[in-house]
Enzyme design. Structure first.
Site, short mmCIF file in Angstrom:
data_model
loop_
_atom_site.label_atom_id
_atom_site.label_comp_id
_atom_site.label_asym_id
_atom_site.label_seq_id
_atom_site.Cartn_x
_atom_site.Cartn_y
_atom_site.Cartn_z
N PRO A 16 0.83 -1.22 0.00
CA PRO A 16 0.00 0.00 0.00
C PRO A 16 0.86 1.26 0.00
CG PRO A 16 -0.02 -1.05 2.16
CD PRO A 16 0.74 -1.97 1.25
N GLN A 71 -6.50 -2.38 3.19
CA GLN A 71 -5.75 -2.17 4.43
C GLN A 71 -6.54 -1.27 5.37
OE1 GLN A 71 -2.22 0.36 5.09
NE2 GLN A 71 -1.17 -1.54 5.64
N CYS A 101 3.84 0.84 13.52
CA CYS A 101 4.67 0.46 14.67
C CYS A 101 3.74 0.32 15.86
CB CYS A 101 5.76 1.47 14.95
SG CYS A 101 6.92 0.82 16.15
N ASN A 202 9.55 -6.90 2.72
CA ASN A 202 9.28 -5.63 2.03
C ASN A 202 10.39 -4.62 2.33
OD1 ASN A 202 7.42 -2.81 3.02
ND2 ASN A 202 7.64 -3.34 0.87
N GLY A 203 10.64 -3.78 1.34
CA GLY A 203 11.57 -2.67 1.53
C GLY A 203 12.65 -2.64 0.46
N ASP A 204 12.63 -1.56 -0.34
CA ASP A 204 13.69 -1.28 -1.31
C ASP A 204 13.83 -2.32 -2.42
OD1 ASP A 204 14.16 0.93 0.15
OD2 ASP A 204 16.24 0.49 0.67
N ARG A 227 7.36 1.46 -3.66
CA ARG A 227 7.87 2.51 -4.54
C ARG A 227 8.45 1.94 -5.83
NH1 ARG A 227 12.01 4.78 -0.75
NH2 ARG A 227 11.88 2.62 -0.07
C1 FMN Z 1 3.98 7.53 -0.26
C2 FMN Z 1 3.92 6.32 0.61
C3 FMN Z 1 2.70 5.91 1.12
C4 FMN Z 1 2.62 4.78 1.94
N1 FMN Z 1 1.40 4.39 2.41
C5 FMN Z 1 1.31 3.28 3.18
C6 FMN Z 1 0.04 2.83 3.66
O1 FMN Z 1 -1.00 3.40 3.38
N2 FMN Z 1 0.03 1.73 4.45
C7 FMN Z 1 1.17 1.03 4.77
O2 FMN Z 1 1.11 0.03 5.48
N3 FMN Z 1 2.36 1.42 4.29
C8 FMN Z 1 2.46 2.52 3.51
N4 FMN Z 1 3.67 2.89 3.01
C9 FMN Z 1 4.84 2.01 3.23
C10 FMN Z 1 4.98 1.04 2.05
O3 FMN Z 1 3.88 0.16 1.94
C11 FMN Z 1 6.25 0.20 2.18
O4 FMN Z 1 6.20 -0.53 3.38
C12 FMN Z 1 7.50 1.05 2.15
O5 FMN Z 1 7.40 2.06 1.18
C13 FMN Z 1 8.75 0.20 1.88
O6 FMN Z 1 8.60 -0.52 0.69
P1 FMN Z 1 9.20 -0.02 -0.72
O7 FMN Z 1 10.66 0.27 -0.49
O8 FMN Z 1 8.94 -1.16 -1.65
O9 FMN Z 1 8.46 1.24 -1.08
C14 FMN Z 1 3.79 4.04 2.25
C15 FMN Z 1 5.01 4.45 1.73
C16 FMN Z 1 5.10 5.58 0.92
C17 FMN Z 1 6.43 5.99 0.38
#
Ligand code: FMN
Length: 399
Positions: A16, A71, A101, A202-204, A227
């Site tokens: 999300p 979510q 958190c 998840n992450g990066d 992202r």
């Molecule tokens: C603009 C933005 C909005 C996000 N919105 C949510 C959200 O609504 N719910 C959630 O659990 N995480 C949210 N996240 C976190 C992402 O789901 C994800 O955990 C985080 O960006 C790391 O993953 P990535 O590196 O693939 O982006 C958000 C992150 C960004 C940058």
């Protein structure tokens, strides 16, 4: 792969991203292929129960947007339970709980028995939701508050007992925000803390190789991409093809160690992969433009022409990151409010961009965008390599 009773086409998930992972974007990703499950932006449980118009817009969907998880965000057990039941009655495939958190207060005072009661409270909330629905209930969390309070393994363990069907874990702490390195060891600790349910890392993850490394080194069952998908909606299809190629190759190897053994040893097969386990080719400029225009058309269809174009002002520059020199495009696209205006900007830009092309119509090497750096695959100090993936502004405390 399976999450509870739900069978998914792949083990790749769309994370999300509030303000981004709306219906048009999810349709774009699904049309390209490779994604197993998408999740909506976070939705306030109470707003949903109060039939708030904005909350319902956030869960707007259609048959092609399936399977879809919603979510939920909230801390009142009855509201979370009733919102989950409502989502089930509306036909959604699963419900995810935002736990950015969840034990924040506890972490601040250093844990102990207070932590156990907070865990018990969270587990009770989850149990209430799980008992109210047949669809899977999942949870998304970070590793914990900071390096001294890595609470995710304990939480994941408690939630499994409460009936949660899967855990999504972003391999950073709350204190890290989006900086520093995603901890594969941290994700692995969560994998090891649960008995039977899938943990999704998840992450990066912004390249297929990064997805493979996360799977191999953590033993996680799947990878969730946020992202990286916005930056590159082809990432799911490309990762799936890459993982399938790697799997076929490893089956031909005499002494192949499975993922779990490799994870236990902290080993990676990535380096051993021969180059004929090919990465799918990068999308061409024409293909990027085609998908960007499709995204715009869907934004207009779902939100109306003026709002859709206005919202697309922040979307188009993400596509443009791989166009090569793009300031001429970005400068003008942030002013469009009609579809025709968007296409005019695009046509002018395409003409302007020709000065950077070679005789074959490809970007000359010196104008090609630098590669993005995956935090957990960096071999040198950050400053000596390409770019980090950008972070849009927003409330990190709930992500
Ligand atoms: C603009 C933005 C909005 C996000 N919105 C949510 C959200 O609504 N719910 C959630 O659990 N995480 C949210 N996240 C976190 C992402 O789901 C994800 O955990 C985080 O960006 C790391 O993953 P990535 O590196 O693939 O982006 C958000 C992150 C960004 C940058």
């Amino acid at each position: 792969m399976r999450i509870g009773a739900l069978t998914l086409q792949s083990n790749l998930f769309l994370s999300p991203l509030a303000g981004y992972t709306n219906l048009p974007f999810r349709l774009v990703v699904r049309e390209i292929g490779g994604v197993g499950l998408c999740t909506t932006d976070l939705v306030n449980a109470r707003s949903l129960l109060e039939k708030n118009k904005n909350a319902f817009k956030l869960i707007e969907t259609r048959p092609a947007d399936s399977p879809l998880a919603v979510q939920l965000f909230g801390s009142v057990p009855e509201e979370m339970r009733d919102a989950a039941a409502k989502l089930e009655s509306l036909g959604f495939a699963s419900v995810d709980i935002n736990m950015g958190c969840p034990v924040r207060k506890v972490c601040n005072v250093g844990g102990g028995s207070a932590m156990m009661s907070e865990l018990a409270k969270t587990a009770a909330l989850v149990r209430g939701m799980v008992n109210a629905v047949k669809i899977p209930v999942t949870a998304k969390m970070r590793l914990g508050w900071d390096d001294d309070n890595l609470t995710a393994p304990d939480l994941a363990h408690a939630l499994e007992d409460a009936g949660i069907a899967a855990i999504f874990v972003h391999g950073r702490t709350r204190q890290q925000g989006f900086g520093g390195t995603v901890s594969l060891a941290g994700i692995r600790a969560v994998v090891q803390a649960v008995k039977n349910i899938p943990v999704i890392g998840n992450g990066d993850v912004i390249t297929p190789q990064a997805a493979k490394k996360m799977l191999d080194e953590t033993g996680c069952a799947g990878v969730s991409i946020g992202r990286g998908a916005f930056y590159n909606p082809w990432i799911f299809q490309h990762t799936l093809e890459y993982l399938n190629g790697a799997r076929l190759w490893s089956q031909t190897q005499p002494q192949h160690a499975g993922n779990c053994e490799a994870a236990a040893a902290g080993a990676s097969h990535t380096a051993a992969l021969p180059s004929d386990v090919a990465l799918p080719p990068e999308p061409t400029f024409a293909e990027r433009v085609r998908v960007m225009c499709r995204h715009l058309d869907l934004m207009i269809e779902v939100f109306g022409e003026e709002p859709g174009c206005r919202m697309s002002r922040k979307i188009a520059p993400w596509y443009a990151k791989r166009f090569g020199p793009c300031h001429e495009f970005n400068k003008r696209v942030v002013q469009v409010s009609t579809r025709a205006g968007f296409h005019e900007v695009l046509e002018n830009y395409t003409r302007w961009r020709q000065q950077f092309l070679d005789a074959n119509g490809e970007l000359q090497p010196r104008f090609r965008p630098p590669p993005l750096v995956v935090s957990f695959m960096r071999e040198e100090p950050a400053s000596t390599q390409g770019e980090q993936i950008p972070v849009p502004k927003g409330p990190v405390e709930v992500w």
